[in-house]
Design a protein around this motif. Structure first.
Motif, short mmCIF file in Angstrom:
data_model
loop_
_atom_site.label_atom_id
_atom_site.label_comp_id
_atom_site.label_asym_id
_atom_site.label_seq_id
_atom_site.Cartn_x
_atom_site.Cartn_y
_atom_site.Cartn_z
N GLN A 32 0.79 -1.30 -0.11
CA GLN A 32 -0.14 0.05 0.16
C GLN A 32 0.82 1.20 -0.21
O GLN A 32 1.69 1.40 0.78
CB GLN A 32 -0.89 -0.02 1.17
CG GLN A 32 -2.15 -0.94 1.18
CD GLN A 32 -3.14 -0.72 0.04
OE1 GLN A 32 -3.24 0.46 -0.64
NE2 GLN A 32 -3.50 -2.12 -0.43
N ASP A 33 0.54 2.13 -0.66
CA ASP A 33 1.05 3.33 -1.18
C ASP A 33 2.71 3.03 -1.01
O ASP A 33 3.56 4.17 -0.84
CB ASP A 33 1.10 4.20 0.08
CG ASP A 33 -0.47 4.58 0.48
OD1 ASP A 33 -1.04 4.59 -0.44
OD2 ASP A 33 -0.85 4.72 1.52
N ASN A 89 -3.60 -3.02 -4.91
CA ASN A 89 -2.93 -2.06 -3.93
C ASN A 89 -2.73 -0.85 -4.57
O ASN A 89 -2.65 -0.65 -5.86
CB ASN A 89 -1.63 -2.86 -3.67
CG ASN A 89 -1.52 -4.10 -2.81
OD1 ASN A 89 -1.81 -4.27 -1.88
ND2 ASN A 89 -1.41 -5.29 -3.77
N ASP A 90 -2.68 0.30 -3.73
CA ASP A 90 -2.48 1.61 -4.38
C ASP A 90 -0.98 1.84 -4.21
O ASP A 90 -0.20 2.27 -3.45
CB ASP A 90 -3.05 2.59 -3.29
CG ASP A 90 -3.14 3.98 -3.76
OD1 ASP A 90 -2.72 4.40 -5.06
OD2 ASP A 90 -3.23 4.88 -3.08
N THR A 105 -0.28 4.28 -13.20
CA THR A 105 1.11 4.47 -12.39
C THR A 105 2.40 4.63 -13.12
O THR A 105 2.60 4.00 -14.02
CB THR A 105 1.13 2.80 -11.64
OG1 THR A 105 0.00 2.37 -11.09
CG2 THR A 105 2.39 2.88 -10.62
N GLU A 120 -3.46 -4.04 -9.07
CA GLU A 120 -5.02 -3.96 -8.98
C GLU A 120 -5.62 -3.85 -7.68
O GLU A 120 -6.36 -3.09 -7.26
CB GLU A 120 -5.67 -5.18 -9.68
CG GLU A 120 -5.60 -4.95 -11.30
CD GLU A 120 -6.59 -6.38 -11.84
OE1 GLU A 120 -6.98 -7.24 -10.95
OE2 GLU A 120 -6.06 -6.30 -13.14
N LYS A 129 -4.46 1.23 -14.18
CA LYS A 129 -4.15 2.24 -13.17
C LYS A 129 -3.06 3.07 -13.90
O LYS A 129 -2.09 2.48 -14.82
CB LYS A 129 -3.85 1.76 -12.03
CG LYS A 129 -4.74 1.08 -11.15
CD LYS A 129 -4.35 0.67 -9.76
CE LYS A 129 -5.69 0.27 -8.80
NZ LYS A 129 -4.98 0.03 -7.60
N LYS A 150 2.47 3.71 -5.64
CA LYS A 150 2.68 4.99 -6.35
C LYS A 150 3.55 4.98 -7.68
O LYS A 150 3.31 5.72 -8.25
CB LYS A 150 3.39 5.50 -4.93
CG LYS A 150 2.46 5.88 -3.96
CD LYS A 150 1.21 6.63 -4.06
CE LYS A 150 0.36 6.87 -2.80
NZ LYS A 150 -1.01 7.55 -3.23
#
Length: 238
Positions: A134-135, A185-186, A218, A183, A216, A188
């Motif tokens: 995450q992040d 996880n966010d 990214t 997909e 996404k 960065k």
């Protein structure tokens, strides 16, 4: 009855297991390192396994055999799920965050700290979801880069979650696994660290396909290392 069913060429099979994972019916298993059709009546003849085979070892044939038995498939799935629940997970595959001690030794030598931030780091072993994704800024590195480029920890791994692999040795397409990570996880940013050799293009292309599949936006950058340990190219990919 005569019907369409899969056929596996053991000579072509490289034992990657992709077909077994793709088969929703549990018709394919790995025996002695080779994909094997466990029971004809487990195969529904739809061929979800065909596009997953990297060597073309799976084809359709027409043969006299048992009809597809959905009830037997469901019973086998229940049995397999129960067995899986009782199976202990290998400690080496447990996801964990690593908090490195970046203090240097107070003596005549300097100990360079590891910048590995999580475990496991192999793409094939990495979980789809883990708190550290995450992040995260993710580094996806070819195995050889750590040996060709001396300062890979400080220059590339610092501040990133590191995943490593070699598409030629693993003989798998990483894009499906990576797309699921992107997909769920966010993430960065993603950086690909590859060697100049052509086979490393497989890693770069797998990441590009995974990002496209994840839908996404990214940021992606690619860094290429020469076989003598120099940075040949840095590029941002849209």
């Amino acid at each position: 009855m005569k019907r369409k069913i899969i056929n596996i060429d053991k000579a072509k099979c490289n034992g990657c297991g992709a077909c077994a994972k793709a088969c929703h019916e549990g018709a394919i298993g790995m025996i002695d390192g080779k994909a094997t059709l466990l029971r004809d009546d487990y195969c529904d003849g739809f061929g979800d396994c065909l596009p997953k085979c990297p060597t073309g070892a799976i084809t359709f044939i027409e043969k006299d055999t048992l009809p597809y038995d959905e009830q037997a498939v469901l019973e086998n799935k229940k049995k397999t799920s129960a067995q899986t629940a009782k199976t202990h997970v290998c400690p080496g595959m447990l996801a964990r965050t690593i908090r490195q001690n970046t203090m240097q030794k107070n003596d005549s030598t300097t100990e360079l700290p590891s910048m590995l931030a999580q475990w496991p780091c192999q793409i094939k072993l990495a979980p789809i979801s883990a708190p550290y994704f995450q992040d995260a800024h993710i580094l996806i590195a070819a195995d050889c880069t750590a040996y060709a480029y001396a300062n890979v920890h400080a220059d590339f791994m610092k501040g990133k979650i590191t995943l490593i692999g070699c598409p030629k040795l693993d003989a798998v397409d990483y894009s499906e696994k990576l797309s699921q990570i992107f997909e769920k996880n966010d993430v960065k940013s993603v950086t690909v660290l590859r060697m100049e050799v052509p086979c490393c293009g497989g890693l770069e292309n797998a990441v590009k396909r995974a990002l496209q599949a994840s839908k996404k936006q990214t940021p992606l950058s690619v860094i290429t290392i020469s076989v003598n340990g120099n940075v040949l190219e840095r590029k941002s990919v849209q």
